[in-house]
Every structure is written in C-alpha cells, then in structure tokens.
Design a protein around this motif. Structure first.
Motif, PDB file in Angstrom:
ATOM      1  N   THR A 305     -31.578 -34.016  19.410  1.00  0.00           N
ATOM      2  CA  THR A 305     -31.567 -34.613  17.942  1.00  0.00           C
ATOM      3  C   THR A 305     -32.942 -35.020  17.694  1.00  0.00           C
ATOM      4  OG1 THR A 305     -29.635 -35.781  19.037  1.00  0.00           O
ATOM      5  CG2 THR A 305     -30.421 -37.402  17.646  1.00  0.00           C
ATOM      6  N   VAL A 309     -35.407 -33.850  14.551  1.00  0.00           N
ATOM      7  CA  VAL A 309     -36.229 -35.625  14.240  1.00  0.00           C
ATOM      8  C   VAL A 309     -37.865 -34.246  13.933  1.00  0.00           C
ATOM      9  CG1 VAL A 309     -37.285 -36.842  14.759  1.00  0.00           C
ATOM     10  CG2 VAL A 309     -34.721 -36.934  14.969  1.00  0.00           C
ATOM     11  N   ILE A 312     -37.539 -31.573  10.955  1.00  0.00           N
ATOM     12  CA  ILE A 312     -38.285 -31.968   9.655  1.00  0.00           C
ATOM     13  C   ILE A 312     -39.308 -32.731   9.458  1.00  0.00           C
ATOM     14  CG2 ILE A 312     -37.283 -34.301  10.403  1.00  0.00           C
ATOM     15  CD1 ILE A 312     -36.445 -31.713   7.251  1.00  0.00           C
ATOM     16  N   THR A 386     -29.188 -34.832  -3.305  1.00  0.00           N
ATOM     17  CA  THR A 386     -31.001 -35.178  -2.504  1.00  0.00           C
ATOM     18  C   THR A 386     -31.865 -34.634  -1.942  1.00  0.00           C
ATOM     19  OG1 THR A 386     -30.091 -35.075  -0.767  1.00  0.00           O
ATOM     20  CG2 THR A 386     -28.491 -37.024  -1.714  1.00  0.00           C
ATOM     21  N   SER A 389     -33.965 -31.666   2.196  1.00  0.00           N
ATOM     22  CA  SER A 389     -34.307 -32.931   3.683  1.00  0.00           C
ATOM     23  C   SER A 389     -32.903 -33.888   4.047  1.00  0.00           C
ATOM     24  CB  SER A 389     -35.860 -33.799   3.083  1.00  0.00           C
ATOM     25  OG  SER A 389     -35.249 -34.237   2.077  1.00  0.00           O
ATOM     26  N   GLY A 390     -32.208 -34.376   2.386  1.00  0.00           N
ATOM     27  CA  GLY A 390     -30.897 -35.067   3.142  1.00  0.00           C
ATOM     28  C   GLY A 390     -30.547 -34.326   4.002  1.00  0.00           C
ATOM     29  N   PHE A 392     -31.347 -32.371   6.300  1.00  0.00           N
ATOM     30  CA  PHE A 392     -31.491 -33.114   7.683  1.00  0.00           C
ATOM     31  C   PHE A 392     -30.992 -34.174   8.210  1.00  0.00           C
ATOM     32  CE2 PHE A 392     -32.682 -28.803   7.581  1.00  0.00           C
ATOM     33  CZ  PHE A 392     -32.761 -27.910   8.494  1.00  0.00           C
ATOM     34  N   TYR A 393     -31.173 -34.657   7.167  1.00  0.00           N
ATOM     35  CA  TYR A 393     -31.413 -36.771   7.687  1.00  0.00           C
ATOM     36  C   TYR A 393     -29.660 -37.019   8.579  1.00  0.00           C
ATOM     37  CZ  TYR A 393     -35.807 -37.276   5.929  1.00  0.00           C
ATOM     38  OH  TYR A 393     -36.872 -37.248   5.811  1.00  0.00           O
ATOM     39  N   LEU A 394     -28.740 -36.178   7.176  1.00  0.00           N
ATOM     40  CA  LEU A 394     -27.380 -36.296   8.382  1.00  0.00           C
ATOM     41  C   LEU A 394     -27.148 -35.480   9.748  1.00  0.00           C
ATOM     42  CD1 LEU A 394     -24.767 -36.597   7.390  1.00  0.00           C
ATOM     43  CD2 LEU A 394     -24.500 -34.641   6.190  1.00  0.00           C
ATOM     44  N   ILE A 396     -29.149 -35.354  11.946  1.00  0.00           N
ATOM     45  CA  ILE A 396     -29.804 -36.019  12.352  1.00  0.00           C
ATOM     46  C   ILE A 396     -29.276 -37.543  13.062  1.00  0.00           C
ATOM     47  CG2 ILE A 396     -31.858 -38.301  13.022  1.00  0.00           C
ATOM     48  CD1 ILE A 396     -33.480 -35.876  11.362  1.00  0.00           C
ATOM     49  N   ILE A 397     -28.739 -37.829  12.039  1.00  0.00           N
ATOM     50  CA  ILE A 397     -27.461 -38.463  12.596  1.00  0.00           C
ATOM     51  C   ILE A 397     -26.632 -38.352  12.561  1.00  0.00           C
ATOM     52  CG2 ILE A 397     -26.071 -40.438  11.504  1.00  0.00           C
ATOM     53  CD1 ILE A 397     -28.075 -40.804   9.177  1.00  0.00           C
TER      54      ILE A 397
END
Length: 428
Positions: A305, A309, A312, A386, A389-390, A392-394, A396-397
């Motif tokens: 994880t 982070v 990105i 989005t 980048s959206g 990669f944020y997903l 990570i979550i």
C-alpha cells in the motif's frame, strides 16, 4: 535421486510452466487495448467490459465448479481446462466484432477458472506441511513470470505482426501444455507414493464437523473461521493486481508519455517485483512468522500500500522512481496474493476436511476474483471522469482495506490458538 524427489521436481516444474502459460492468454488484452481503440473504435467502457468478459467467469466459475477437481482429480481437470482455454483464443485475431471478442474471452475465463485450484492441489500434495509456504512461494513465481513472458510475447508480436496475431502462438502452446498435464501431472495416490510430513488429521467419523463437511457446500466453507476475512483480502489485493495488469500500459502511454513499446515493457516492473516477492516472502514467513502466517502477510500488504502511495506521489520524477515504487508495490502485493489463494485456505480447511482443498481454494480465489471482473468497468469509469490519478487513489484505498482484512484474520487466528492452548493447559 529418490522416486519421491523425482515426482516432486516433475510436479513443480510441469505445474509451474503450465500455470505460467495461462497468462499468455490473459496479458495480451492489456497490451492491445490502444490498438482496439484506434483500429476498431472501441470506447474505454467497451475495453473495460472486455476485462469483465475474461474475469467474471474466472471468478464465478471457480466457486460454482470448484468441486469438480475434488471429484475428477487435479490432473484431468487442470489438463482439460488448459486445452479448452487454448482452443477458445487461437482464432481471436480473425474477428473484429466486440460481441465475438466478449464471447471468446468469456469461454477463456471459464476454462481458466479451474486451472489455479487444481494446480494448487496437484502441487501441494507432494510436499510436507513444514515447507508449504516456502515451496508455494517459489511456485507462485509462475503467475508473475508468466505475466512478464505473456506481455513480452504480445509486445513482440504486436510490433512485428500486428495485434491480430498476439493470441495465435500462445494458444497453441497452452494446448500443448494441457496435453502434457493430462499425461504427466499425477498425484501421489495415482502412483502409489507416500509423502512424509503430511497432516492426515481429520474429524472423527460421525461428529458434527464431519457430517457438515463430508460433502461441503459453499456456505459450509464460508462459515469456517477466517475464510470470509481471507476472501475479502484477496478481493482487494486482486483488484489492485489486475488493475496494474490491464491498465498500467495505457496509463504509462497516455499519462506519463512513454512510447507504446516502452509502456508495454516497463509495465512488467510490477510483475518483476511480483516474481521476487512471491519467491522470497514464502521463505520469510516460514523463517520469521512460523505459525503466524497471517500476521506476516498483514505487514507485507501494508508495505505494498505504501509503495502505491509513493508511486503516485513521485510519478512525474522519472523512470528510476517509477521503477522503485512499482517494484515494491508488486513484490508485496504478489507474494501475499499467492499465499492467500493457496497455502492459507488449504491449511484452514484441512483441519476440517482435507478432501475439500480444491473447493476451498476455488471459493477464496473465486471470491477474490470477483474484484478482478468488476475492475474493468470501474477503472474505465474512474479514468474517464477523474483522470488516471483517480485510479491510483482507488487502488490505495483497496490495498489498505486488504491490510485491515488480513489483520482481522490474524487476530481471529491468534484468539483461536490461544483458546486451544488454554484448553490444553486446563486439561494438563
């Protein structure tokens, strides 16, 4: 060389190569997406649904057809499914219709759904319980090495013969491997071999545990301790893994301005990390986390994880930083994924019924693979609205949620062991 060692080497080598070959028929789709969009005017959403066509039956059929391997044997089920997988894709490039592509990929996913559970059973039955994680960690490199080889072959054929030919020769190879598996991938009972160090404990005949697990249903397996937590962790981890498989080349091409060939080749850094992580994490668990596999896996998923982070955050810093953090994310995603889909559910179910191993591995891997079949449309939607980048944020979550789920499973495991120790202590 002893007869047992010969059979162990044969099962490991043949199983490794055979399962690696399944990725020769999975990875090309990620490589040729830009071609399908350009030449056939497929939308991003349609490309996402092609992911679903491959991965939905792979997930669902593992759970529905899981008992087949326990009934007909790992060798026959694994070999037949390899042959069917190759047959479904050999003429893929002769068509240009979205619905034909969808149907062929659906058949391919259905055939491949029974490859992993039966390959797992066919391998683990040859090795003692004390080296299970180490052996399976090494064996798990086949998934990531196969992914790398599948990508490289697809990139080479794409550049020299066009995207229409990326499935032909891999399909022939997979069918040949299926025939070899049918001929040579025997289990110990088929060659009258005995493997020392195997746990043969099973519930006493007539007990409630035996009655409920003699012919286990999916719901019976789901009720076993830690199976839901392990399954959900696999769900999260596999979404991340397959998102990188299916979309990383396109992300590198469109967001970081890599060339088409470079994007395809560089995307394998995640899988190179996967090979390394799969090979080493099993040894690390057997050495440093003996009896605490789930606790060690929790730590490793957390590191993955953090790798995402930092990837990105530093994506615009150049190839070196991209490589380092992709490698870390891949290594600590892949190793836990392989073990959670193989040795962990096998160990959990063998305490109740050692003959339900294929069904349980199929349940865990199948439930986890539901994530892979829905990642296509979700990522297509997220990327369209989005930006990359959206995506990669997903991821990570989801990776963080996988960490929490393995932590919960580890906590349950610790409580169960403590309760057993207290009970024994009270008897003594």
């Amino acid at each position: 060389m002893s007869s047992l060692r010969f059979h162990q080497i044969k099962a490991f080598a043949l199983g490794w190569l055979a399962y690696a070959s399944t990725y020769f028929l999975r990875k090309p789709l990620g490589v040729i997406k830009a071609d399908l969009q350009r030449d056939l005017s497929f939308s991003t959403s349609q490309l996402g649904f092609l992911d679903t066509a491959l991965l939905l039956p792979y997930a669902v059929m593992q759970m529905i057809l899981g008992p087949l391997g326990d009934k007909f044997g790992a060798r026959k089920t694994f070999g037949f499914c390899l042959v069917l997988s190759g047959m479904s894709m050999v003429f893929f490039g002769n068509f240009s219709n979205f619905f034909v592509f969808f149907a062929l990929l659906f058949l391919n996913g259905t055939a491949q759904s029974q490859c992993w559970p039966n390959c797992t059973k066919g391998l683990l039955c040859w090795f003692s319980d004390s080296v299970r994680n180490s052996v399976f960690g090494m064996f798990g490199t086949c998934a990531f090495a196969g992914g790398i080889m599948g990508t490289m072959i697809a990139v080479y054929v794409q550049a020299n013969q066009g995207w229409q030919n990326v499935y032909f020769w891999p399909s022939i190879f997979v069918m040949v491997m299926g025939v070899l598996v049918l001929m040579m991938f025997q289990q110990p009972d088929e060659v009258q071999a005995e493997v020392p160090g195997k746990n043969s404990a099973s519930p006493t005949k007539g007990t409630a545990a035996d009655d409920s697990m003699e012919k286990p249903r999916m719901i019976d397996l789901w009720r076993l301790p830690m199976i839901p937590e392990v399954s959900f962790a696999v769900f999260c981890i596999k979404v991340v893994r397959y998102c990188m498989y299916m979309w990383l080349p396109m992300f590198l091409l469109q967001s970081l301005n890599y060339s088409q060939s470079m994007a395809g080749i560089f995307s394998t850094v995640f899988e190179i990390g996967g090979v390394t992580g799969s090979a080493l994490i099993g040894f690390a668990l057997d050495k440093f986390y003996q009896g605490q596999t789930l606790r060690g896996i929790t730590m490793f998923v957390l590191i993955s994880t953090l790798g995402l982070v930092f990837f990105i955050l530093t994506s615009s810093w150049g190839v070196l930083f991209n490589s380092v953090f992709l490698f870390i994310a891949g290594a600590f995603n892949a190793g836990p994924d392989i073990l959670l889909c193989g040795t962990v559910p096998t160990e959990l179910v063998e305490k109740h019924n050692k003959n339900a191993a294929v069904a349980t591995v199929g349940l865990v891997n199948g439930f986890g693979s539901i994530g892979t079949c829905i990642e296509g449309p979700i990522i297509g939607f997220v990327a369209a609205y989005t930006g990359w980048s959206g995506m990669f944020y997903l991821m990570i979550i989801l990776s963080a949620m996988g960490t929490l789920s393995t932590y919960r499973a580890a906590s349950i495991h610790a409580r169960v062991n403590q309760s057993a120790a207290d009970f024994i202590g009270n008897i003594a």
